[in-house]
Design an enzyme around this catalytic site. Structure first.
Site, PDB file in Angstrom:
ATOM      1  CD  GLU A  44      -1.434  -2.321   2.049  1.00 37.30           C
ATOM      2  OE1 GLU A  44      -2.258  -2.941   2.746  1.00 37.30           O
ATOM      3  OE2 GLU A  44      -0.218  -2.632   1.969  1.00 37.30           O
ATOM      4  CB  CYS A  76      -1.048  -0.516   5.253  1.00 37.90           C
ATOM      5  SG  CYS A  76       0.600  -1.121   4.828  1.00 37.90           S
ATOM      6  CB  THR A 187      24.150 -31.939   5.537  1.00 34.79           C
ATOM      7  OG1 THR A 187      23.271 -33.023   5.243  1.00 34.79           O
ATOM      8  CG2 THR A 187      24.298 -31.070   4.301  1.00 34.79           C
TER       9      THR A 187
END
Length: 330
Positions: A44, A76, A187
């Site tokens: 907006e 807004c 990992t």
């Protein structure tokens, strides 16, 4: 509203919602905008800035109820009131209790407010955020880059690179789209990954999430550098509880689970995986690590929603059927 929904697809706003806004005056679009990234102007505000004085008396079309709280940016609802808009139509009400109430604020200021226009389409674009707010946990997307025989690494642990550059670039987009990327300790120790989203347009890097319940990792690994925020999960608790904590403590709305095989196996067994994205490369390793930990899993509640080709590689995207109004991450 259709144009506002199109605008909402742009940018990488996680952990904030996707929002688009269009201002119309005398039958013409006088301003438009989208929420590009967290901390940046809301849709907006951008539309109002671009419209300038033409905002006065205009009709605003917004995909999500204008926010009503002061976070990193002003509310807004107040911006629309100050600009002198005459009417606001929004598609989906804001389910976040901290930010909702914008519609009532606008009405009290004498602005005509309507809701529900193209609500289903707007909800699909913003499904990642809407689902995380409703379930109080991020969406969990399991991702694996694999060979034709389902291997994510050779028997010696080598895994770079199974897929090509185009597929790897798409993974970086997913990281930015979801706002969180998760790996297990193994990992980190095998690959020492950076886990950032290295593509144009990314302002806020995804939260790097490391599952290390025994607290064995130290700060020498790349995932702990200052290139992006990192959540080091050392508590011995369920994956579900970790996801809930990531949402409540870090604001994470989506998690791309990149591995390894043991993390994939545990996630599939937990039943918490919402989507599965497999990048399949034209290679056969024979011996090696299977993407699912070498275990059988009942995935009958998943359906194939999308396939794409990235050079020599194919991406298969599966989504849990129970996940309603969820738009494929394309």
């Amino acid at each position: 509203m259709a144009r506002a929904i199109e605008l909402a697809r742009q940018g990488f706003p996680a952990p904030n919602p996707r929002v688009g806004c269009v201002l119309v005056a005398d039958g013409l679009i006088v301003g438009e905008g989208h929420h590009d990234h967290a901390g940046g102007p809301h849709a907006e505000a951008t539309a109002l800035q671009r419209a300038g004085e033409r905002s006065r008396g205009a009709h605003a079309f917004v995909t999500l109820e204008p926010c009503n709280h002061h976070g990193r940016t002003p509310p807004c609802s107040q911006a629309l009131i100050s600009a002198g808009v005459a009417a606001v139509t929004y598609a989906v009400p804001d389910p976040n209790p901290r930010a909702s109430g914008g519609a009532d604020t606008l009405r009290r200021a004498g602005i005509a407010v309507n809701s529900g226009l193209l609500a289903e389409e707007a909800a699909e674009v913003n499904s990642l955020w809407l689902h995380s707010v409703a379930r109080k946990r991020p969406r969990l997307v399991l991702k694996a880059a694999m060979t034709l025989d389902g291997k994510i690494a050779r028997s010696n642990g080598e895994s770079k690179w199974i897929t090509g550059e185009a597929a790897r670039a798409d993974v970086h987009r997913l990281r930015a789209e979801l706002g969180g990327v998760m790996v297990g300790r193994g990992t980190v120790e095998c690959d020492d990954p950076l886990l950032t989203a290295r593509i144009p347009g990314v302002v806020n890097q995804p939260v790097r999430i490391v599952l290390d319940t025994h607290g064995k990792l130290n700060r020498v690994w790349k995932v702990f550098n200052f290139d992006a925020p990192t959540a080091h999960l050392t508590k011995s608790q369920s994956l579900e509880r970790h996801l809930e904590d990531l949402f409540s403590e870090h604001g994470v709305i989506g998690v791309l689970l990149e591995g390894g095989a043991e993390s994939h196996r545990r996630a599939l067994e937990s039943g918490l995986v919402d989507e599965i994205i497999l990048y399949v490369a034209p290679a056969v390793f024979g011996d090696g690590l299977s993407w699912n930990g070498g275990q059988a899993h009942d995935l009958s509640d998943f359906e194939l929603v999308d396939t794409q080709v990235f050079g020599p590689d194919v991406r298969l995207h599966y989504r849990k059927r129970a996940l309603q109004t969820a738009e494929p991450l394309v």
